[in-house]
Design a protein around this motif. Structure first.
Motif, PDB file in Angstrom:
ATOM      1  N   GLU A 131      13.046  -0.672   9.711  1.00  0.00           N
ATOM      2  CA  GLU A 131      13.939  -0.321   8.594  1.00  0.00           C
ATOM      3  C   GLU A 131      14.210   1.174   8.528  1.00  0.00           C
ATOM      4  N   GLY A 132      13.415   1.967   9.256  1.00  0.00           N
ATOM      5  CA  GLY A 132      13.599   3.415   9.241  1.00  0.00           C
ATOM      6  C   GLY A 132      13.098   4.094   7.991  1.00  0.00           C
ATOM      7  N   SER A 133      12.122   3.484   7.304  1.00  0.00           N
ATOM      8  CA  SER A 133      11.635   4.043   6.048  1.00  0.00           C
ATOM      9  C   SER A 133      10.155   4.385   6.134  1.00  0.00           C
ATOM     10  N   VAL A 134       9.752   5.415   5.378  1.00  0.00           N
ATOM     11  CA  VAL A 134       8.350   5.825   5.304  1.00  0.00           C
ATOM     12  C   VAL A 134       7.658   4.984   4.233  1.00  0.00           C
ATOM     13  N   THR A 135       6.577   4.335   4.620  1.00  0.00           N
ATOM     14  CA  THR A 135       5.832   3.526   3.647  1.00  0.00           C
ATOM     15  C   THR A 135       4.655   4.289   3.055  1.00  0.00           C
ATOM     16  N   ARG A 136       4.222   5.332   3.752  1.00  0.00           N
ATOM     17  CA  ARG A 136       3.095   6.103   3.233  1.00  0.00           C
ATOM     18  C   ARG A 136       3.093   7.478   3.887  1.00  0.00           C
ATOM     19  N   LEU A 137       2.736   8.497   3.105  1.00  0.00           N
ATOM     20  CA  LEU A 137       2.652   9.870   3.596  1.00  0.00           C
ATOM     21  C   LEU A 137       1.374  10.487   3.055  1.00  0.00           C
ATOM     22  N   TRP A 138       0.540  11.033   3.952  1.00  0.00           N
ATOM     23  CA  TRP A 138      -0.712  11.619   3.476  1.00  0.00           C
ATOM     24  C   TRP A 138      -1.113  12.805   4.346  1.00  0.00           C
ATOM     25  N   LYS A 139      -1.985  13.647   3.793  1.00  0.00           N
ATOM     26  CA  LYS A 139      -2.462  14.827   4.501  1.00  0.00           C
ATOM     27  C   LYS A 139      -3.451  14.413   5.581  1.00  0.00           C
TER      28      LYS A 139
END
Length: 814
Positions: free
Chosen positions: A110-118
């Motif tokens: 889908e080209g989407s970010v499901t999670r972003l973390w350090k």
């Protein structure tokens, strides 16, 4: 008249020819771009072999293997370069790491970010790998730390310290029950970490240089490691001991264990352990682990940039992917090493481009590389041609489109032929120049000869042998050897461009010595010199219709010269930097030029006018070529882009004519609606025509003058669509600036303000700008009306308080 010049009238007739031949072009549009999609680093195939993942700066590009097209580009919000990525074994999750020390988990389809973390690492993540269950992710950082993450439950599970320097390699054991993690850092050893005990079980030392790859057998009992110390080591994972060291005599970047089954085409005749290596020799080699001997090796191709930097095997599809130092991606059949697909990931600086094929179905690209790249415009398939041993500098194609020539820094030229299947092979080669060959031109009437210009200040004429033309291929022993028929020292400095006249009897040369010269062929006799440019010349071209030569110079100008008397006819100024290429279009009535400013310009010769400036490149446009039908153009530049342009003059003219016809029809319909007093339809149609004055006329004549104007205006405006209300609000801003029309504007505003909620009005497109334009004039109208009302009230007051003398009464009648 110059000997051998075309038989048309003199150069004085040039303007007449320009005015009478062909139609003028007015615009080109980008039809397609061939852009870099891989600039080094990791590449990975999914389990189906249908998608290929690779890094290009701040993006991870996803390619469709069948077509070669980029399906999707994924870029993190921080827009920093991607340092590592990995696709989960179930092909569902993609994780990327950037220089901003952030990890992003993608639903890549889908080209989407499901999670972003350090990442918690104190330095960028250098490598990462999923475990076989697609649950755990291991990251190795430049800070020497190894961390393990649970991507399902979204938390960090382990933090392993102890690796000196950059951890550049991590891999999980293929058996998820054993919970083992392997890593390698700058100390050349392999560390085995136990996730259960949270400690280092063993340190495996056998390599003396960086370990480049780890791969495991299907049963998980054997591990193969490769290194730049020119050895591969086989490890028994049950005892964690090295069982065999195989010298492979090259710096290995990747090693792959092959399935334990016979593969006669690879020299695998028994079911023992065999592995494949890729390294700095630029060939794939198959080794027998038991004996340590090489049982199969590819043929080595000439030229630099052939070193292999990556290799991976997709077991499910039987595909083997290897990557060269030139950023070319090669897909092989794993059982036979037959080449299936080629992808050119990065072309660096594009130096020249040409259309190929009788119908211009292919393009050939010369970049900052000894290899040529041929692209099929319909299928995006790529062929990589090897032969030159140094950077290819220039290309040209013969009239029929199947035979083309190249010249390079290796002081040689080559002739290539494309067959009906679109496959290209070298059929002839020649050498004789003492410096780099920087320009080449093919004969125009027939496939009879080539002309080359070099940094040794000479021009050479190369006739094509009859055998080559009759057979269509070279001898069985290899390409035909070409011999120069004539050599002429033409200039005092480098020759940058040569051009052959349409009748094959004249030759023009352009040089860094700021002059162009005209020569008679085939003896190369000097006929005259064109002098007038202030800096060196980059390109010379003959007109296809008249006795005119065009020259492009580093002084930023293009000049047209008469072949009869070598005088300058016209000068075109407009580029802000060097003009690198020029071509005649529209049957010689217009020019198309490209420059160091990254721009293309379309010129009309008759009036010296720059008709259009086209901007699709970010750096010097070295390559420019026009199709045989004169309906497309091809450009290549230092920004590594190849752009295909399409002539859209007829399409734009047809579109404009269709718009004019539509306007006439709508205007007639509007007149009919007003006559029939169908005000709602009339108002909507006038708004769609984008005519504020017509809309105002409809409101004034049809609605405001009606005795029941307020009700009709309110009913009509409220029935409009939202986009029509937005347009009407913009029109009100214009009307409100004029005191004669402000009443209509205020009436429309009153309807909108009374019946539309404020929150709804604020969502209108451009409402804030409209309010800024309405407020000052509305305030001015309000002040004017207030003064008028005050004056009228005072006048009324005076009228009622005036004491007029009694009028004399008339005498009574007798």
């Amino acid at each position: 008249m110059a000997p051998g010049s075309p038989s048309r009238g003199g150069t004085g007739d040039m303007a007449e020819v320009a005015a009478g031949v062909g139609r003028f072009k007015s615009n080109y549009a980008v039809e397609r771009k061939i852009e870099p999609f891989y600039k080094g680093g990791k590449v990975q195939l999914d389990q189906t072999g249908q998608h290929l993942f690779c890094v290009c700066g701040a993006r991870v590009n996803i390619l469709d293997v069948a077509s070669g097209a980029v399906l999707r580009s994924l870029e993190q919000e921080d827009q920093e370069d991607i340092t590592a990525f990995d696709l989960s074994p179930d092909d569902k999750v993609l994780v990327t790491a950037s220089r901003a020390l952030l990890l992003a988990q993608w639903a890549w389809q889908e080209g989407s970010v499901t999670r972003l973390w350090k990442a918690i690492h104190t330095a960028p993540v250098a490598t990462m790998a999923f475990d076989p269950t697609s649950t755990l992710l291991a990251t190795g950082g430049c800070d020497g730390a190894v961390r393990v993450w649970d991507v399902v439950r979204c938390y960090g599970t382990h933090h392993f310290r102890g690796s000196p320097g950059v951890v550049h390699l991590v891999a999980f054991h293929p058996d998820p029950a054993r919970l083992l993690l392997f890593s390698s850092a700058a100390d050349t050893s392999i560390r085995v970490w136990s996730l259960q005990e949270r400690s280092c079980l063993a340190v495996l030392t056998a390599h003396y240089s960086a370990v480049t790859s780890l791969t495991f057998s299907a049963d998980g009992h054997i591990m193969l490691s490769s290194g730049r110390d020119k050895i591969c080591v086989i490890w028994d994972l049950r005892s964690l001991q090295a069982t065999r060291t195989v010298p492979v005599f090259e710096s290995v970047e990747a090693a792959v264990l092959l399935p334990e089954e016979p593969a006669p085409e690879l020299g695998v005749k028994s079911a023992g352990l065999h592995f494949l290596t890729a390294g700095d020799q630029g060939v794939l080699r198959v080794w027998e682990a038991a004996s340590g001997r090489c049982v199969h090796a590819q043929q080595r191709l000439p030229g630099p940039g052939r070193e292999l930097t990556h290799c991976t095997l997709a077991h499910a599809t039987g595909l083997l992917l290897s990557v060269t130092a030139d950023h070319n991606l090669l897909l092989y059949d794993a059982r036979s090493l037959q080449l299936r697909k080629q992808f050119a990931g990065y072309s660096e600086e594009v130096l020249d481009v040409r259309f190929l094929g009788p119908e211009d179905s292919h393009v050939v690209v010369a970049s900052n590389s000894p290899c040529l790249k041929v692209f099929d415009l319909q299928t995006s398939a790529c062929q990589i041609l090897h032969g030159h041993t140094d950077i290819v500098l220039a290309l040209d194609v013969f009239r029929k489109g199947r035979l083309f020539a190249s010249c390079a820094k290796d002081q040689s030229i080559r002739v290539w032929r494309m067959n009906k299947a679109g496959e290209v092979a070298c059929v002839a080669q020649g050498s004789g120049h003492t410096h780099s060959v920087g320009t080449i031109c093919c004969s125009r009437l027939k496939e009879t000869f080539l002309v080359t210009g070099s940094q040794d200040c000479t021009v050479k004429l190369w006739p094509l042998p009859e055998a080559l033309l009759s057979k269509g291929t070279g001898h069985e022993g290899g390409p035909v050897l070409l011999q120069a028929q004539a050599t002429q020292r033409c200039h005092d400095k480098d020759i940058n461009s040569v051009a052959v006249a349409p009748n094959d009897k004249l030759l023009a040369t352009g040089s860094q010595d700021r002059t162009a010269k005209l020569w008679a062929l085939p003896q190369c006799q000097l006929l005259g010199t064109f002098s007038g440019h202030r800096r060196g010349l980059w390109c010379v071209q003959f007109s296809p219709m008249d006795q005119v030569l065009a020259t492009a110079s580093a002084d930023g100008t293009i000049k047209l010269w008469a072949l009869q008397d070598f005088s300058c006819l016209k000068t075109f100024e407009g580029h802000d930097a060097s003009v690198l290429k020029v071509a005649f279009v529209s049957r010689g009535t217009q020019l198309l030029s490209s420059g160091s400013d990254g721009l293309l310009k379309l010129w009309t010769i008759k009036n010296n006018e720059c008709v259009r400036t086209l901007d699709a490149h970010e750096d010097k446009v070295w390559g420019l070529h026009c199709s045989r039908l004169d309906d497309r153009a091809l450009t290549g530049a230092s920004d590594s882009r190849v752009v295909l342009w399409k002539d859209v003059t007829e399409a734009e003219q047809a579109e404009e004519q269709a718009k004019r016809d539509e306007q006439v029809v709508k205007q007639q319909e509007l007149d009919n609606l007003l006559h029939e007093k169908r005000y709602l339809r009339a108002l909507g149609l006038a708004i769609s025509l984008d005519r504020p004055h017509t809309v105002l006329t409809v409101i004034q004549a049809a609605i405001r003058r009606d005795p029941e104007s307020c009700e009709k205006l309110e009913t009509t405006v409220l029935q409009l669509r939202r986009d029509q209300k937005e347009a009407l609000l913009r029109f009100c801003v214009t009307w409100n600036t004029n005191s004669r029309h402000c009443h209509e504007a205020q009436a429309v505003l009153g309807v909108l303000l009374r019946h539309e909620a404020p929150d709804e009005l604020l969502t209108y497109d451009g409402v804030r700008a409209s309010l800024e334009g309405l407020l000052p004039y509305t305030e001015r109208h309000f002040q004017r009306l207030s003064r008028m009302l005050q004056a009228a009230t005072f006048l009324d007051f005076l009228w009622h308080n005036m004491k007029l003398p009694a009028l004399p009464t008339a005498p009574a009648a007798l």
